[in-house]
Design a protein around this motif. Structure first.
Motif, PDB file in Angstrom:
ATOM      1  N   TYR A 153      11.266 -62.309 -32.882  1.00 56.73           N
ATOM      2  CA  TYR A 153      10.982 -62.609 -34.359  1.00 56.73           C
ATOM      3  C   TYR A 153       9.723 -62.346 -35.490  1.00 56.73           C
ATOM      4  CZ  TYR A 153      11.106 -65.184 -39.108  1.00 56.73           C
ATOM      5  OH  TYR A 153      11.790 -65.852 -40.489  1.00 56.73           O
ATOM      6  N   PHE A 154       8.713 -62.719 -34.613  1.00 61.41           N
ATOM      7  CA  PHE A 154       7.485 -62.782 -35.218  1.00 61.41           C
ATOM      8  C   PHE A 154       7.103 -61.622 -35.147  1.00 61.41           C
ATOM      9  CE2 PHE A 154       8.209 -66.730 -34.320  1.00 61.41           C
ATOM     10  CZ  PHE A 154       8.145 -67.578 -35.759  1.00 61.41           C
ATOM     11  N   GLU A 155       7.270 -60.755 -33.974  1.00 60.36           N
ATOM     12  CA  GLU A 155       6.642 -59.613 -33.221  1.00 60.36           C
ATOM     13  C   GLU A 155       7.634 -58.121 -34.464  1.00 60.36           C
ATOM     14  OE1 GLU A 155       6.126 -61.879 -29.848  1.00 60.36           O
ATOM     15  OE2 GLU A 155       7.954 -61.744 -31.098  1.00 60.36           O
ATOM     16  N   GLY A 156       8.357 -58.968 -34.964  1.00 63.18           N
ATOM     17  CA  GLY A 156       9.235 -57.345 -36.048  1.00 63.18           C
ATOM     18  C   GLY A 156       8.206 -58.136 -36.841  1.00 63.18           C
ATOM     19  N   LEU A 157       8.590 -59.143 -37.515  1.00 67.17           N
ATOM     20  CA  LEU A 157       7.281 -58.610 -38.561  1.00 67.17           C
ATOM     21  C   LEU A 157       6.280 -58.425 -39.110  1.00 67.17           C
ATOM     22  CD1 LEU A 157       8.880 -62.710 -39.996  1.00 67.17           C
ATOM     23  CD2 LEU A 157       9.640 -60.795 -40.365  1.00 67.17           C
ATOM     24  N   LEU A 158       5.231 -59.163 -37.839  1.00 68.94           N
ATOM     25  CA  LEU A 158       4.048 -58.717 -37.432  1.00 68.94           C
ATOM     26  C   LEU A 158       3.520 -57.701 -36.814  1.00 68.94           C
ATOM     27  CD1 LEU A 158       2.055 -62.761 -37.675  1.00 68.94           C
ATOM     28  CD2 LEU A 158       2.649 -60.953 -39.903  1.00 68.94           C
ATOM     29  N   GLY A 159       5.327 -57.237 -35.883  1.00 71.52           N
ATOM     30  CA  GLY A 159       4.508 -55.897 -35.048  1.00 71.52           C
ATOM     31  C   GLY A 159       3.670 -55.194 -34.988  1.00 71.52           C
ATOM     32  N   GLU A 160       3.400 -53.944 -36.234  1.00 68.42           N
ATOM     33  CA  GLU A 160       2.816 -53.285 -36.821  1.00 68.42           C
ATOM     34  C   GLU A 160       1.603 -53.542 -37.736  1.00 68.42           C
ATOM     35  OE1 GLU A 160       4.820 -50.115 -38.179  1.00 68.42           O
ATOM     36  OE2 GLU A 160       6.754 -50.595 -37.560  1.00 68.42           O
ATOM     37  N   ARG A 180      18.420 -72.465 -43.377  1.00 64.97           N
ATOM     38  CA  ARG A 180      17.537 -71.747 -43.097  1.00 64.97           C
ATOM     39  C   ARG A 180      16.088 -71.482 -43.564  1.00 64.97           C
ATOM     40  NH1 ARG A 180      22.169 -68.551 -45.866  1.00 64.97           N
ATOM     41  NH2 ARG A 180      21.229 -67.921 -47.298  1.00 64.97           N
ATOM     42  N   LEU A 181      15.677 -70.991 -42.606  1.00 65.70           N
ATOM     43  CA  LEU A 181      14.536 -70.890 -43.013  1.00 65.70           C
ATOM     44  C   LEU A 181      13.796 -69.540 -42.816  1.00 65.70           C
ATOM     45  CD1 LEU A 181      12.007 -72.154 -40.225  1.00 65.70           C
ATOM     46  CD2 LEU A 181      12.526 -73.254 -42.176  1.00 65.70           C
ATOM     47  N   VAL A 182      13.493 -68.837 -44.061  1.00 65.08           N
ATOM     48  CA  VAL A 182      13.342 -66.989 -44.123  1.00 65.08           C
ATOM     49  C   VAL A 182      12.233 -66.358 -44.702  1.00 65.08           C
ATOM     50  CG1 VAL A 182      14.728 -65.343 -45.979  1.00 65.08           C
ATOM     51  CG2 VAL A 182      16.017 -67.992 -45.180  1.00 65.08           C
ATOM     52  N   CYS A 183      11.892 -65.515 -44.572  1.00 66.04           N
ATOM     53  CA  CYS A 183      10.378 -65.101 -44.748  1.00 66.04           C
ATOM     54  C   CYS A 183      10.357 -64.590 -45.613  1.00 66.04           C
ATOM     55  CB  CYS A 183       9.638 -64.191 -43.118  1.00 66.04           C
ATOM     56  SG  CYS A 183       8.175 -64.111 -43.506  1.00 66.04           S
ATOM     57  N   THR A 184       9.672 -65.066 -46.280  1.00 61.61           N
ATOM     58  CA  THR A 184       9.575 -64.459 -48.104  1.00 61.61           C
ATOM     59  C   THR A 184       8.155 -63.585 -48.073  1.00 61.61           C
ATOM     60  OG1 THR A 184       8.434 -66.124 -48.710  1.00 61.61           O
ATOM     61  CG2 THR A 184      10.560 -66.048 -48.938  1.00 61.61           C
ATOM     62  N   MET A 185       6.823 -63.858 -46.882  1.00 65.32           N
ATOM     63  CA  MET A 185       5.751 -63.007 -47.420  1.00 65.32           C
ATOM     64  C   MET A 185       5.200 -62.498 -45.879  1.00 65.32           C
ATOM     65  SD  MET A 185       2.606 -63.775 -49.732  1.00 65.32           S
ATOM     66  CE  MET A 185       1.727 -64.701 -48.232  1.00 65.32           C
ATOM     67  N   ALA A 186       4.749 -61.552 -45.368  1.00 65.16           N
ATOM     68  CA  ALA A 186       4.512 -61.183 -44.106  1.00 65.16           C
ATOM     69  C   ALA A 186       2.863 -59.846 -44.484  1.00 65.16           C
ATOM     70  CB  ALA A 186       5.435 -60.639 -43.032  1.00 65.16           C
ATOM     71  N   PHE A 187       2.356 -60.410 -43.948  1.00 68.21           N
ATOM     72  CA  PHE A 187       0.782 -59.627 -44.374  1.00 68.21           C
ATOM     73  C   PHE A 187       0.421 -58.269 -43.152  1.00 68.21           C
ATOM     74  CE2 PHE A 187      -2.822 -57.806 -42.552  1.00 68.21           C
ATOM     75  CZ  PHE A 187      -4.030 -57.792 -44.023  1.00 68.21           C
ATOM     76  N   GLY A 188       1.218 -57.541 -44.903  1.00 66.56           N
ATOM     77  CA  GLY A 188       0.981 -55.841 -43.903  1.00 66.56           C
ATOM     78  C   GLY A 188       2.691 -55.589 -44.007  1.00 66.56           C
ATOM     79  N   VAL A 189       2.997 -56.380 -45.284  1.00 66.85           N
ATOM     80  CA  VAL A 189       4.922 -55.852 -44.721  1.00 66.85           C
ATOM     81  C   VAL A 189       5.363 -55.568 -46.099  1.00 66.85           C
ATOM     82  CG1 VAL A 189       7.408 -56.438 -43.214  1.00 66.85           C
ATOM     83  CG2 VAL A 189       4.924 -56.213 -41.874  1.00 66.85           C
ATOM     84  N   ASP A 190       5.828 -54.939 -46.282  1.00 62.51           N
ATOM     85  CA  ASP A 190       7.190 -54.943 -47.180  1.00 62.51           C
ATOM     86  C   ASP A 190       8.834 -55.895 -47.112  1.00 62.51           C
ATOM     87  OD1 ASP A 190       8.622 -54.634 -50.117  1.00 62.51           O
ATOM     88  OD2 ASP A 190       8.688 -52.583 -50.303  1.00 62.51           O
ATOM     89  N   ILE A 191       8.317 -56.756 -47.336  1.00 62.12           N
ATOM     90  CA  ILE A 191       9.436 -57.782 -46.806  1.00 62.12           C
ATOM     91  C   ILE A 191      10.787 -57.827 -47.515  1.00 62.12           C
ATOM     92  CG2 ILE A 191       8.739 -59.652 -48.134  1.00 62.12           C
ATOM     93  CD1 ILE A 191       9.168 -59.856 -44.547  1.00 62.12           C
ATOM     94  N   GLY A 192      10.805 -57.162 -48.787  1.00 56.66           N
ATOM     95  CA  GLY A 192      12.133 -56.675 -48.994  1.00 56.66           C
ATOM     96  C   GLY A 192      12.782 -55.719 -48.905  1.00 56.66           C
TER      97      GLY A 192
END
Length: 81
Positions: free
Chosen positions: A62-69, A23-35
């Motif tokens: 996927y990417f919009e959900g992580l960085l969309g805001e 799996r590829l799991v995002c562990t950090m995204a700008f401006g998002v509390d990924i946890g």
């Protein structure tokens, strides 16, 4: 999956595919509390016997959900289609 119609946002990403040992799991995204995001929202399954193409046109939402805001939305243009 077909791309969304012009002017329509992509569907929300939810990793509901078959279980995979990789799996590829995002562990950090700008401006998002990924946890605070469900693991299925930040995971892409990788089949061991198939190639994988990554990008906004292949993992719709996927990417919009992580960085969309804001403030991360301005960086969506940096993610390849």
């Amino acid at each position: 999956a077909a791309p969304p119609a012009a002017g329509q946002p992509p569907a929300k990403w939810w990793n509901a595919g078959p279980p995979s040992p990789f799996r590829l799991v995002c562990t950090m995204a700008f401006g998002v509390d990924i946890g605070r995001l469900a693991p299925e929202v930040r995971t892409i399954s990788v089949a061991p016997d198939k190639g994988l193409t990554l990008g906004r046109m292949h993992q719709l939402g996927y990417f919009e959900g992580l960085l969309g805001e804001e403030p991360g939305a301005r960086y969506l243009c940096c993610v390849s289609r």
